[in-house]
Scaffold this motif. Structure first.
Motif, mmCIF file in Angstrom:
data_model
loop_
_atom_site.group_PDB
_atom_site.id
_atom_site.type_symbol
_atom_site.label_atom_id
_atom_site.label_comp_id
_atom_site.label_asym_id
_atom_site.label_seq_id
_atom_site.Cartn_x
_atom_site.Cartn_y
_atom_site.Cartn_z
ATOM 1 N N ALA A 170 0.827 -1.211 0.000
ATOM 2 C CA ALA A 170 0.000 0.000 0.000
ATOM 3 C C ALA A 170 0.860 1.259 0.000
ATOM 4 N N SER A 171 1.985 1.229 0.725
ATOM 5 C CA SER A 171 2.888 2.386 0.766
ATOM 6 C C SER A 171 3.511 2.634 -0.597
ATOM 7 N N ALA A 172 3.849 1.552 -1.312
ATOM 8 C CA ALA A 172 4.404 1.694 -2.657
ATOM 9 C C ALA A 172 3.364 2.291 -3.595
ATOM 10 N N CYS A 173 2.101 1.872 -3.440
ATOM 11 C CA CYS A 173 1.025 2.412 -4.270
ATOM 12 C C CYS A 173 0.843 3.905 -4.021
ATOM 13 N N VAL A 174 0.880 4.308 -2.756
ATOM 14 C CA VAL A 174 0.719 5.717 -2.403
ATOM 15 C C VAL A 174 1.884 6.547 -2.941
ATOM 16 N N ARG A 175 3.104 6.025 -2.806
ATOM 17 C CA ARG A 175 4.263 6.745 -3.332
ATOM 18 C C ARG A 175 4.158 6.928 -4.844
ATOM 19 N N ALA A 176 3.721 5.889 -5.535
ATOM 20 C CA ALA A 176 3.551 5.980 -6.985
ATOM 21 C C ALA A 176 2.523 7.052 -7.334
ATOM 22 N N GLN A 177 1.435 7.091 -6.594
ATOM 23 C CA GLN A 177 0.391 8.096 -6.848
ATOM 24 C C GLN A 177 0.937 9.502 -6.659
ATOM 25 N N GLN A 178 1.693 9.694 -5.597
ATOM 26 C CA GLN A 178 2.256 11.016 -5.309
ATOM 27 C C GLN A 178 3.208 11.473 -6.407
ATOM 28 N N LEU A 179 3.867 10.504 -7.043
ATOM 29 C CA LEU A 179 4.823 10.812 -8.112
ATOM 30 C C LEU A 179 4.155 10.892 -9.484
ATOM 31 N N GLY A 180 2.849 10.618 -9.531
ATOM 32 C CA GLY A 180 2.141 10.633 -10.802
ATOM 33 C C GLY A 180 2.490 9.445 -11.670
ATOM 34 N N LEU A 181 2.714 8.293 -11.034
ATOM 35 C CA LEU A 181 3.050 7.068 -11.767
ATOM 36 C C LEU A 181 1.890 6.086 -11.675
ATOM 37 N N THR A 182 1.444 5.596 -12.813
ATOM 38 C CA THR A 182 0.260 4.742 -12.871
ATOM 39 C C THR A 182 0.626 3.276 -13.153
ATOM 40 N N GLY A 183 -0.259 2.387 -12.744
ATOM 41 C CA GLY A 183 -0.053 0.953 -12.988
ATOM 42 C C GLY A 183 -0.342 0.095 -11.767
ATOM 43 N N MET A 184 -0.415 0.754 -10.574
ATOM 44 C CA MET A 184 -0.586 -0.004 -9.338
ATOM 45 C C MET A 184 -1.950 0.194 -8.680
ATOM 46 N N GLU A 185 -2.825 0.934 -9.342
ATOM 47 C CA GLU A 185 -4.094 1.306 -8.707
ATOM 48 C C GLU A 185 -4.887 0.105 -8.204
ATOM 49 N N ASN A 186 -4.981 -0.947 -8.999
ATOM 50 C CA ASN A 186 -5.787 -2.109 -8.609
ATOM 51 C C ASN A 186 -5.128 -2.952 -7.523
ATOM 52 N N LEU A 187 -3.853 -2.693 -7.259
ATOM 53 C CA LEU A 187 -3.156 -3.423 -6.199
ATOM 54 C C LEU A 187 -3.313 -2.735 -4.849
ATOM 55 N N PHE A 188 -3.825 -1.509 -4.865
ATOM 56 C CA PHE A 188 -3.982 -0.752 -3.625
ATOM 57 C C PHE A 188 -5.028 -1.440 -2.738
ATOM 58 N N ALA A 216 0.901 -11.489 -6.183
ATOM 59 C CA ALA A 216 -0.408 -11.020 -5.728
ATOM 60 C C ALA A 216 -1.093 -10.200 -6.808
ATOM 61 N N GLY A 217 -2.410 -10.231 -6.776
ATOM 62 C CA GLY A 217 -3.158 -9.461 -7.759
ATOM 63 C C GLY A 217 -4.605 -9.280 -7.359
ATOM 64 N N ALA A 218 -5.281 -8.378 -8.075
ATOM 65 C CA ALA A 218 -6.698 -8.129 -7.844
ATOM 66 C C ALA A 218 -7.254 -7.316 -9.002
ATOM 67 N N TYR A 219 -8.518 -7.554 -9.296
ATOM 68 C CA TYR A 219 -9.244 -6.775 -10.297
ATOM 69 C C TYR A 219 -8.498 -6.677 -11.635
ATOM 70 N N GLY A 220 -7.926 -7.795 -12.048
ATOM 71 C CA GLY A 220 -7.286 -7.856 -13.360
ATOM 72 C C GLY A 220 -5.837 -7.437 -13.407
ATOM 73 N N SER A 221 -5.274 -7.024 -12.278
ATOM 74 C CA SER A 221 -3.866 -6.628 -12.228
ATOM 75 C C SER A 221 -3.087 -7.575 -11.326
ATOM 76 N N GLU A 222 -1.814 -7.784 -11.652
ATOM 77 C CA GLU A 222 -0.940 -8.623 -10.840
ATOM 78 C C GLU A 222 0.424 -7.955 -10.727
ATOM 79 N N MET A 223 1.228 -8.434 -9.774
ATOM 80 C CA MET A 223 2.573 -7.897 -9.624
ATOM 81 C C MET A 223 3.380 -8.043 -10.903
ATOM 82 N N LYS A 224 3.151 -9.096 -11.649
ATOM 83 C CA LYS A 224 3.925 -9.333 -12.873
ATOM 84 C C LYS A 224 3.738 -8.213 -13.898
ATOM 85 N N ASP A 225 2.669 -7.436 -13.753
ATOM 86 C CA ASP A 225 2.412 -6.349 -14.688
ATOM 87 C C ASP A 225 3.291 -5.130 -14.434
#
Length: 301
Positions: free
Chosen positions: A108-126, A140-149
């Motif tokens: 979750a912290s990585a997702c928040v950091r990405a959001q703050q930096l304007g980097l997309t791709g992790m939203e569904n992992l939040f 791990a994955g959810a809603y069509g997204s996985e770490m491999k992406d």
């Protein structure tokens, strides 16, 4: 009984905190399980490698825990040493459109950091509980997204206690599995490659994802998340629903009435309760549908 005196000396040298007879129910999201002989808060990859080398050379049983979001700890505990990858090993660094995370950093912290930096791709992992290392370990994955992406590379400790780097294409990432699964390899950092986006749009997508989780999943109860892997050709929750098992209980463990893919701790569950309930669910589902469900969480043993 493990003599931890030499191990304590090594931890002092490495600057790692060690807690004898640590209660592991405090370190897993299911909130049950007995103690380990000692828990060490790891602070770096080099410390982890040196500790693992010591434990192997001295024939001491050990395990690795992050947030413990996909782990079951037996009621009698773990007769060995736990290397805890938590807040002492959770640095996150960015470089352009890549983010490098220590294995103990929360996903979750990585997702928040990405959001703050304007980097997309992790939203569904939040909202997926757990550390970045644990998330990669099981893809791990959810809603069509996985770490491999989003993973680019990772650093890990190999079977000979050497620190190595591996590219994403060599990780054998598949449904809830990776090259690390079921091995002695220990992930120490993960590098993610993301795309440029708009912070506000990313934040909105993350909020929508979290709202969806809250409305459909029993987040108010301790659990290990999805309890069963998705069987080929169907979904575990669908099969459990079809068998009328929502609310089915054993002791303090219950199939969630909100989402039947979750086994929850009603507040007084033991590991034995959960395992008995899961065995009964698997048996009933197999008898009624022909599908064989497989437990997703790992049992610490």
């Amino acid at each position: 009984m493990i003599d931890i005196s030499e191990l304590t000396v090594l931890c002092d040298k490495l600057g790692c905190r060690i807690t004898p007879e640590a209660p592991l129910n405090e370190y897993i999201t299911f909130r049950f399980g007995g103690p380990c002989r000692a828990l060490i808060s790891v602070n770096s990859a080099s410390s982890a490698a040196e500790l693992i080398r010591f434990l192997k050379e001295n024939g001491i049983k050990y395990g690795v825990l992050g947030r413990g979001s996909n782990v079951l700890v037996p009621d009698e505990g773990f007769d060995g040493v736990i290397l805890h990858f938590g807040s002492d090993f959770s640095n996150i660094e960015e470089n352009g459109n890549t983010i490098r995370c220590d294995a103990g950093a929360l996903l979750a912290s990585a997702c928040v950091r990405a959001q703050q930096l304007g980097l997309t791709g992790m939203e569904n992992l939040f909202g997926i509980p757990g550390t970045i290392g644990g998330a990669l370990y099981m893809n791990a994955g959810a809603y069509g997204s996985e770490m491999k992406d989003v993973v680019c590379s990772a650093e890990y400790i190999d079977e000979n206690c050497n620190i190595r780097t591996i590219r994403a294409e060599d990780m054998e990432l598949s449904y809830r599995s990776s090259i690390f699964s079921g091995t002695d390899r220990v992930i120490t950092s993960v590098t993610l490659r993301l795309k440029n986006g708009k912070p506000d749009e990313i934040k909105n997508a993350m909020s929508e994802c979290m709202a969806k989780r809250s409305s459909k999943q029993p987040l108010e109860f301790p659990s290990a998340g999805s309890t069963f892997k998705r069987p080929e050709g169907s979904y575990a929750s669908l099969l459990i629903d079809q068998c009328g098992l929502k609310g089915f209980s054993c002791g303090g463990a219950m199939v969630s009435e909100k989402h039947s893919g979750f086994v929850i701790n009603k507040g007084y569950a033991t590991c034995s309760d959960v395992l008995e309930l899961c065995d009964r669910v698997k048996k009933i589902v197999n008898e009624k549908t022909g599908y064989k469900l497989e437990l997703e969480p790992v049992i610490l043993s």
